[in-house]
Design a protein around this motif. Structure first.
Motif, PDB file in Angstrom:
ATOM      1  N   GLU A   8      -7.922   4.338   0.903  1.00 60.61           N
ATOM      2  CA  GLU A   8      -7.386   3.042   0.507  1.00 60.61           C
ATOM      3  C   GLU A   8      -8.199   1.891   1.113  1.00 60.61           C
ATOM      4  O   GLU A   8      -8.698   1.985   2.234  1.00 60.61           O
ATOM      5  N   GLU A   9      -8.330   0.804   0.376  1.00 57.33           N
ATOM      6  CA  GLU A   9      -9.046  -0.379   0.844  1.00 57.33           C
ATOM      7  C   GLU A   9      -8.413  -0.937   2.120  1.00 57.33           C
ATOM      8  O   GLU A   9      -9.107  -1.405   3.033  1.00 57.33           O
ATOM      9  N   HIS A  10      -7.082  -0.844   2.213  1.00 61.39           N
ATOM     10  CA  HIS A  10      -6.378  -1.324   3.403  1.00 61.39           C
ATOM     11  C   HIS A  10      -6.841  -0.574   4.656  1.00 61.39           C
ATOM     12  O   HIS A  10      -7.017  -1.169   5.730  1.00 61.39           O
ATOM     13  N   VAL A  24       0.846  -1.204   0.000  1.00 54.92           N
ATOM     14  CA  VAL A  24       0.000   0.000   0.000  1.00 54.92           C
ATOM     15  C   VAL A  24       0.878   1.250   0.000  1.00 54.92           C
ATOM     16  O   VAL A  24       0.604   2.220  -0.705  1.00 54.92           O
ATOM     17  N   PHE A  45      -3.852   8.030   2.499  1.00 52.54           N
ATOM     18  CA  PHE A  45      -4.258   6.658   2.764  1.00 52.54           C
ATOM     19  C   PHE A  45      -5.729   6.542   3.186  1.00 52.54           C
ATOM     20  O   PHE A  45      -6.226   5.443   3.389  1.00 52.54           O
ATOM     21  N   GLU A 104       2.197   1.739  -3.452  1.00 55.41           N
ATOM     22  CA  GLU A 104       1.168   2.207  -4.384  1.00 55.41           C
ATOM     23  C   GLU A 104       0.816   3.669  -4.160  1.00 55.41           C
ATOM     24  O   GLU A 104       0.675   4.444  -5.107  1.00 55.41           O
ATOM     25  N   VAL A 105       0.679   4.089  -2.918  1.00 57.86           N
ATOM     26  CA  VAL A 105       0.315   5.479  -2.617  1.00 57.86           C
ATOM     27  C   VAL A 105       1.493   6.405  -2.915  1.00 57.86           C
ATOM     28  O   VAL A 105       1.327   7.485  -3.499  1.00 57.86           O
TER      29      VAL A 105
END
Length: 468
Positions: free
Chosen positions: A401-403, A388, A398, A391-392
């Motif tokens: 984000e799905e995370h 993550v 963040f 990617e960011v």
């Protein structure tokens, strides 16, 4: 959480050895004749009311005392497993006064007792009840049994009432055993009740505590054999001497319990502190109180016994900074000491004198904070979140984000009543203090309280015991 060691193993052994010497050479006064007779049969030297405990008897008794056992609740989901690792919170106990922002401090009554039981029933982190306040408007002849009845009526969590005679202790066990099939069904099989027989420091037990201790041991019920030694008043002013006296008293109670019924479950329960040497009164907001909690935790682990430590306690009489810093100091220390049974988890103020409805809310927040710190952090590929982060990248965010969505509920502690708004938002919301928010919270909780299942036949069975 890392367990804090207040003394090194060598010094801990010195405290233990001094306690054994006190028991063998100084002795403990026990005023209850059945206790003296039983101890004499098991090798103790009894001289009138003074009992001297041979080292071998103490050591053998400690070997018989279990390190793990279960306390059973009416609702099986509320069963509590005591061991040397897990921490469990209990509500406050013993105060004769209650306080709230609307009516101030006042003698506690039955209505207050019931409302506090309802609140603690609604708090997941509080797993057991003590006597949150005295029902001063209930006949003393049935008050202890009324504690059992009212607690069982409004809560399905386990409880710990006060007892004063052997017969009364047995009757309270019988009441708590009713949902499980009665006395014989729970005897030595299912602990369903807690007791806290207390010493009369220094080095004495009275009839009431000994009768309660023996009744609970006979039926295999759990007890917190407790001493509150007060350094400088009822024990030596030095903390090492204070703990040595306190430990000797608790060991004497453990011996008696095992003589009555080998394998009786016991929670090592030390609540000592120091006297304010200016006034000679007890103080529980002192660093010495916290230090003794740490040492008591070490001693309990030394004996391989679950331990009781006092929680969010304070000498403060009002909602001031002292109330906050003393409560947090003691509660955090209880966790650091490896406390397995945290008594007075919330609500106590004014040196055990008063239970506050608002402080109960504040202390529940403290429990959540401490429990979150105790949980620590998990380190693995998922929590390190390298993919993550990659990617960011730099200057990203963040939040979406799905995370973040997958983990935010358990990654962070969600406040119970604490305010973390910015100043403008706080002002727009009425500039409420934590005490004001706590006042609103407990009232809302009472409005939303749902009584657990309380069958009519159980109600009728328990009511039989309330006839004076």
């Amino acid at each position: 959480m890392q367990r804090y060691q207040a003394v090194d193993p060598t010094d801990l052994t010195k405290i233990h050895e001094t306690s054994l010497k006190i028991l063998e050479e100084v002795g403990v006064i026990m005023t209850y004749e059945p206790a003296c007779e039983l101890l004499a049969k098991h090798g103790a030297k009894v001289d009138g009311k003074k009992v001297l405990f041979p080292r071998k008897l103490v050591e053998e008794s400690l070997k018989l005392t279990p390190s793990s056992f279960t306390l059973y609740a009416r609702n099986p989901d509320g069963n509590v497993l005591f061991n040397l690792e897990d921490t469990h919170y209990c509500g406050p106990g013993g105060s004769c006064f209650v306080a709230d922002l609307d009516h101030g401090r006042r003698p506690s009554k039955k209505e207050d007792f019931i409302n506090l039981i309802k609140l603690y029933q609604s708090m997941d982190l509080i797993e057991m009840h003590h006597v949150p306040c005295e029902m001063t408007d209930v006949d003393p002849a049935i008050r202890n049994k009324a504690v059992v009845y009212e607690t069982m009526k409004y809560s399905d969590k386990p409880l710990m009432p006060f007892m004063f005679t052997y017969e009364e202790a047995k009757e309270c066990i019988e009441m708590a055993a009713a949902p499980f099939g009665g006395l014989e069904a729970v005897k030595n099989k299912k602990p369903v009740l807690l007791a806290d027989p207390c010493t009369v420091t220094p080095l004495c037990y009275d009839d009431k505590s000994l009768a309660t201790l023996m009744a609970f041991a006979e039926y295999g019920q759990i007890q917190l054999i407790n001493s509150l030694a007060m350094a400088g008043a009822t024990a030596p002013v030095t903390l090492a001497g204070n703990v040595a006296v306190q430990n000797a008293e608790i060991l004497a109670g453990i011996v008696l319990a095992q003589c009555v019924n080998p394998g009786t479950p016991v929670i090592y329960s030390a609540s000592g502190s120091n006297a304010n040497m200016r006034t000679c009164s007890l103080t529980i907001g002192s660093p010495e109180c916290a230090l003794m909690s740490l040492i008591n935790g070490q001693l309990a682990k030394f004996y391989h016994l679950p331990c009781r430590i006092s929680g969010a306690i304070t000498d403060s009489k009002c909602f001031d900074p002292q109330l906050g810093y003393e409560s947090m100091m003691n509660l955090m220390t209880a966790e650091m000491a490896g406390g397995n049974f945290i008594l007075h988890g919330g609500g106590i103020m004014a040196t055990y004198d008063t239970v506050s409805f608002e402080k109960s809310m504040i202390d529940y927040e403290l429990m959540g904070l401490v429990r979150r710190i105790h949980r620590g952090i998990e380190v693995n590929e998922e929590t390190l979140a390298y993919d993550v982060i990659k990617e960011v990248g730099p200057r990203g965010q963040f939040l979406t984000e799905e995370h973040t969505y997958e983990h935010f509920r358990d990654a962070h502690y969600l406040p119970f009543i604490s305010d973390s708004l910015n100043v403008a938002q706080w002002e727009a919301g009425g500039k409420k203090t934590v005490a004001e928010r706590a006042n609103e919270k407990w009232k809302k909780m009472l409005e939303e309280y749902v009584q657990p299942d309380f069958p009519a036949e159980l109600d009728a069975e328990l009511r039989k015991h309330l006839i004076p």
